[in-house]
Design an enzyme around this catalytic site. Sequence first.
Site, PDB file in Angstrom:
ATOM      1  N   ARG A  82      -6.910 -12.214  21.152  1.00  0.00           N
ATOM      2  CA  ARG A  82      -5.499 -12.037  20.814  1.00  0.00           C
ATOM      3  C   ARG A  82      -5.066 -10.580  21.003  1.00  0.00           C
ATOM      4  NH1 ARG A  82      -2.482 -12.278  15.045  1.00  0.00           N
ATOM      5  NH2 ARG A  82      -0.361 -12.575  15.822  1.00  0.00           N
ATOM      6  N   HIS A  89      -1.761  -9.046  23.163  1.00  0.00           N
ATOM      7  CA  HIS A  89      -0.700  -8.256  22.545  1.00  0.00           C
ATOM      8  C   HIS A  89      -0.645  -6.839  23.114  1.00  0.00           C
ATOM      9  CE1 HIS A  89       0.823 -10.659  18.957  1.00  0.00           C
ATOM     10  NE2 HIS A  89       0.031 -11.486  19.625  1.00  0.00           N
ATOM     11  N   ASP A  90      -1.778  -6.337  23.587  1.00  0.00           N
ATOM     12  CA  ASP A  90      -1.762  -5.013  24.206  1.00  0.00           C
ATOM     13  C   ASP A  90      -1.166  -5.078  25.608  1.00  0.00           C
ATOM     14  OD1 ASP A  90      -2.392  -2.182  24.449  1.00  0.00           O
ATOM     15  OD2 ASP A  90      -3.937  -2.818  25.856  1.00  0.00           O
ATOM     16  N   VAL A  95       2.731  -5.569  26.275  1.00  0.00           N
ATOM     17  CA  VAL A  95       3.646  -4.487  25.886  1.00  0.00           C
ATOM     18  C   VAL A  95       3.135  -3.180  26.500  1.00  0.00           C
ATOM     19  CG1 VAL A  95       4.747  -3.281  23.973  1.00  0.00           C
ATOM     20  CG2 VAL A  95       4.116  -5.690  23.715  1.00  0.00           C
ATOM     21  N   GLY A 145       1.892  -2.734  29.252  1.00  0.00           N
ATOM     22  CA  GLY A 145       0.755  -2.969  30.129  1.00  0.00           C
ATOM     23  C   GLY A 145      -0.564  -2.781  29.396  1.00  0.00           C
ATOM     24  N   ASP A 171      -2.900  -0.785  28.349  1.00  0.00           N
ATOM     25  CA  ASP A 171      -3.106   0.667  28.233  1.00  0.00           C
ATOM     26  C   ASP A 171      -3.493   1.115  26.828  1.00  0.00           C
ATOM     27  OD1 ASP A 171      -0.741   0.281  26.876  1.00  0.00           O
ATOM     28  OD2 ASP A 171       0.333   1.927  27.842  1.00  0.00           O
ATOM     29  N   SER A 224      -1.954   0.855  24.165  1.00  0.00           N
ATOM     30  CA  SER A 224      -0.846   1.378  23.362  1.00  0.00           C
ATOM     31  C   SER A 224      -0.810   0.737  21.982  1.00  0.00           C
ATOM     32  CB  SER A 224       0.490   1.157  24.086  1.00  0.00           C
ATOM     33  OG  SER A 224       0.678  -0.214  24.421  1.00  0.00           O
TER      34      SER A 224
END
Length: 328
Positions: free
Chosen positions: A66, A70-71, A74, A76, A78, A80
Amino acid sequence: METKKSMFLCILVSFIFICCCYVSSVTAALSFDFYAASCPNAELMIRNTVSSASSNDPSVPGKLLRLVFHDCFVEGCDASLMLQGNNTEQSDPANRSVGGFSVIESAKRLLEIFCPGTVSCADIIALAARDAVEIAGGPRVQIPTGRRDGMVSLASNVRPNIIDTSFTMDEMVKLFANKGLSLLDLVILSGAHTIGSAHCNTFRSRFQQDSNGTLRLIDQTIDTNYADELMKQCPVTAQPSVTVNNDPETSMLFDNQYYRNLLAHRVLFPSDSVLMSNVNTKKMVEDFANDQQLFFVNWGAAFVKLTSVGAKTDEDGEIRSSCTATNV
């Protein structure tokens, strides 16, 4: 009307083609032997970290799978989502139940000892999710590496870029197309729901609370016996922390049971059930339900595409020394 419809379809097909070409170019910028010289044991160290964590907590594979979704959806792929602070992606309610962060951080600390400043958190997330699938019984997938870590993480970017459990087919197709992912990718990657769990509120819209405080089924696309099971596991009085397995049959095993559950109308989310409302996706569901190897082969290709979405390479981004903060 038919002319307008044809024009719309042509535009949509062209848009999807452009997006797919973009994903292909990003994938080409990555490499299957990226750490061969700089950190040859990187993938082994990540796998051992995931394996150890999964042995202690069987829910880890589902959490890591998951996490990568989710990474990557949003900003890409990376990392974030790993950044901490006010108004970062982690602070959005949709991400507060995402887990697996500690596993990524453990792998990063280990890699910083043996290969400081070399392996990105973004690559760790992608590889950890890859390993999680295999550890849970799924296929071994080779994925390219060389992603760099992003430096932007905003809560406001989350909702426009992730699938909500109440999404319609059109909404999901549009969002996947925006990421360069096809209708086939949508059906395949939905198979991730063969492991993991979800909080009761994520599928509460399928029920309605009566005046006497009890729940009743209002969604006719779900099997009534399964609905009764869910209402028992998630009564009105259930605590917010209560979770239910995505797959009621083989919850810890990455297999093709998700598609069998779809055919039996025994899936948690409305966004799962809508796959049965489209003639094309229904046929894909039937094929994967009848042939696990077919699902596994297709999973590998779709997973490589997923983990290449918006990947930052070369001079774009950085290699963080800690996954929770950008470099000073």
